[in-house]
Enzyme design. Structure first.
Site, short mmCIF file in Angstrom:
data_model
loop_
_atom_site.label_atom_id
_atom_site.label_comp_id
_atom_site.label_asym_id
_atom_site.label_seq_id
_atom_site.Cartn_x
_atom_site.Cartn_y
_atom_site.Cartn_z
N THR A 1 -4.81 -20.47 58.28
CA THR A 1 -6.26 -20.25 58.12
C THR A 1 -6.97 -21.52 58.62
OG1 THR A 1 -6.14 -20.94 55.79
CG2 THR A 1 -6.14 -18.59 56.24
N LYS B 1 1.85 -22.09 54.79
CA LYS B 1 0.49 -22.38 55.24
C LYS B 1 -0.26 -23.09 54.11
CE LYS B 1 -2.80 -20.28 54.80
NZ LYS B 1 -3.91 -20.66 53.88
N THR C 1 2.89 -23.05 45.78
CA THR C 1 1.72 -23.29 46.61
C THR C 1 1.27 -22.05 47.36
OG1 THR C 1 0.75 -24.87 48.12
CG2 THR C 1 2.84 -23.90 48.77
N GLU D 1 -7.05 -29.73 54.25
CA GLU D 1 -8.32 -29.51 54.95
C GLU D 1 -9.04 -30.82 55.23
OE1 GLU D 1 -9.49 -24.96 53.78
OE2 GLU D 1 -10.30 -26.57 52.55
N ASN E 1 -15.51 -26.68 53.97
CA ASN E 1 -15.70 -25.89 52.76
C ASN E 1 -17.14 -25.57 52.42
OD1 ASN E 1 -13.00 -25.29 51.81
ND2 ASN E 1 -12.81 -27.52 51.89
#
Lengths: 407, 407
Positions: free
Chosen positions: A153, A179, A190, A276, A402
């Site tokens: 993603t 991922k 996770t 991220e 985010n």
């Protein structure tokens, strides 16, 4: 143990495929299928979040109530979480479609989703994706890589790894993909991890291996402190290596555990380092703790501290934040006994000794913290227990990703 | 209860002063003194962090072991935390200097520090600051404001508030100031808060009032999940309002609690709204919880979720993250019964009903979330308990401020 190239298709008898199903993303693959030529025993660990995505509920039923599994269908883009009975029905519809085209029971099909919470998945596109992937299933390493790419993603790199061990004179392969990279703070396991092996091992011992190992690997990763609704690690073993079946603890089980530990540790670090917006993998080692539990709590408290993570981004040896994060973890220790080191490829430096600064060279500390993998090591001098947690720095890009993830 | 202008000097007999002592900052004030003409009874709540700054240890001794206090000396720039015996010695030296120039006992001088952890304070400058402030002590509201400005670190606005109540025919004033705005996740109380009152109240009832109220106010604030080493709230009562001394629970105590609650709630929201880098105050109300403890845990879990905070920054009604954060809080509830609303000056909108989307208008939700104070209200429909937590959004500037805070 030998580290080899590959991922979920490295082990004998495993095939994979990917498809661009346009579930949410356009112009990229967003579905993956992993398939074993023969039925596998399967183990799984799942999110501890009270809010469990529909695929988690589906997979728990398959893992807990059925003897075998043979395929995994995964999509990225939409998480199928908070979708009620309709969402669960789509898991069944996905499994039914795979069952029909692969000629295997629907209750041997595992499903997994990752992406936005609260949207219904477009089931027609999912079914089309399943139909498109089945004829493309392939045992090549490239097919495994394509699957690893399709489940990404906000990940920036695909994550796969494989190793070989010898058990009873037979070569056993273990490979996996996973991922990240947001909503990562596994309490049980996770986001999404898929590990395949051709080891012959009983379902009971397979689950035992996974459940034990997850505590030291995926559960020690935190990108942002948010435990997802979809966390799932699946481990499939098809027995095609031909080793004498592992049915109890002993040398063979230990060897298998060693391989599984390597795979899961490697995948965990890949998730943390590709958190991220991250520019660095941040590893926190606690040594000298009174108990393992204390060491785990201390290391996770540091690795999840926003202030510490921001300092790592700034290559700033702001050790007070680390000691502070240890201090509010709930673990009792004497701050005036703590030694702290920073370490990376660029060297190792003692920053504090017995709770106060060593008068270290700030430029040297910054040099060490400017690498893309940095480690903080704290010795609390209370015993022999230790633990390692993995996270990443907190950056502008985390916020950017985010603040507008859904758009 | 009447809200009036002012802060720590609003109550009778309290004076304040500020000084530019160049402890770390240049070109601004960085020390504050608060003084009462007569000895006060004093209450305090302190960080639960195992790593306690030297001033916390000093103040705990004063509050727990001495009957009265008469002055508070506070500096910004350096926290005097992780500074060992040397740092504690500097607290004593500060109190001694104040004792000498003010003519009061050293053990009636409270000290507080905020700023970088791990550096020793330049005690000569602190002492000079104390000497400079004493002759400037003034009871004006402006003097209180100068004190509130001097204790700021990364705060962008000074934080003070005052109210008046009537107790037994006498006007009683309660005023306070505080500072944020990073390392804010109080387990016991928040960074630095100073509340003064001219109420006549026993030391026992004063501590009771503060300890009870702190749970619903400062302890419900989180900017970044990091519980500081220095968290301190001090409450000084000098009795000069002339009311009949409050020595037990009853109508007078309730009135005082009401005033204290207003002051602490107001200061708490100011800290949250001025969180490092914040563009919005984010309020989370949980209603319908089974127990108060559940409501507190749920609201704090949402208000500390990095993903939720980033979504608030993006004005994105990403409700899945809120439900997710409730889900991993450890509280048991049925996600498929939850209703969720967003509310602000711009309106109120039901976002999910019984765990799934209401099909609300995204543009309307974004409009509501674009205000600088936004509230999420979740009804878990399990009972009557409720709680409110305050935080802020997660922004680029939070990262910027904390990536290079020490430089």
């Amino acid at each position: 143990m030998e580290i080899i190239t590959g991922g979920v298709t490295a082990a004998k008898g495993f095939k994979a495929a990917a498809a661009a199903a346009e579930i949410k993303y356009k112009g990229r693959t967003d579905m993956a299928m992993v398939y074993s030529e023969v039925p596998c025993v399967a183990a799984g660990t799942f999110t501890t979040n009270v809010v469990k995505a529909a695929p988690v509920k589906w997979d728990q039923n398959v893992i807990y109530n059925h003897p075998s599994a043979q395929a995994v269908i995964c999509n990225s883009g939409i998480a199928n979480a908070c979708t009620g009975a309709e969402g669960y029905g789509y898991c069944k519809a996905t499994a039914d479609a795979a069952s029909e085209i692969l000629g295997i029971p629907a209750d041997s099909v595992l499903v997994a989703s990752t992406g936005v919470i609260g949207m219904q998945i477009p089931i027609d596109r999912i079914v089309n994706g399943v139909k498109a992937m089945a004829p493309k299933l392939d045992g090549s390493l490239e097919a495994g890589t394509e699957a690893a790419k399709a489940i990404m993603t906000t990940d920036t790199v695909k994550k796969e790894v494989a190793v070989q061990i010898e058990i009873g004179g037979k070569t056993v392969t273990v490979g996996g993909m996973c991922k990240g990279s947001g909503m990562i703070h596994p309490n049980m396991c996770t986001m999404l991890g898929f590990v395949t092996t051709d080891a012959a091992i009983s379902k009971e011992m397979l689950q035992k291996a996974l459940s034990a190992n997850i505590k030291d690997t995926f559960n020690m990763v935190s990108v942002d402190g948010d435990t997802s609704t979809n966390d799932t690690v699946l481990l499939l073993a098809n027995g095609m290596a031909g080793n004498f079946e592992i049915t109890e603890e002993g040398a063979d089980f230990d060897k298998f555990m060693e391989a599984l530990n390597y795979i899961n540790t490697c995948l965990s670090k890949k998730i943390a380092g590709d958190g991220e917006g991250a520019t660095a993998l941040f590893e926190v080692k606690i040594v000298g703790a009174k108990t393992k539990e204390d060491a785990v709590t201390l290391s996770k408290s540091v690795v999840t501290s926003s202030l510490t993570k921001a300092a790592i981004y700034g290559h700033d040896a702001n050790w007070g934040r680390i000691l502070c994060a240890m201090g509010y973890s709930g673990v009792q220790f004497d701050p005036e006994k703590v030694d702290l080191y920073f370490e990376s490829r660029a060297g190792k430096l003692k920053i504090i000794e017995n709770g106060v600064s060593t008068g270290y060279d700030e430029a040297e500390a910054t040099r060490i913290l400017s690498e893309d993998e940095v480690t903080a090591i704290a010795d609390v001098k209370m015993g022999d227990a230790k633990a390692t947690a993995w996270g990443c720095d907190l950056t502008y890009d985390y916020v950017k990703i985010n603040a507008d993830y859904r758009s």
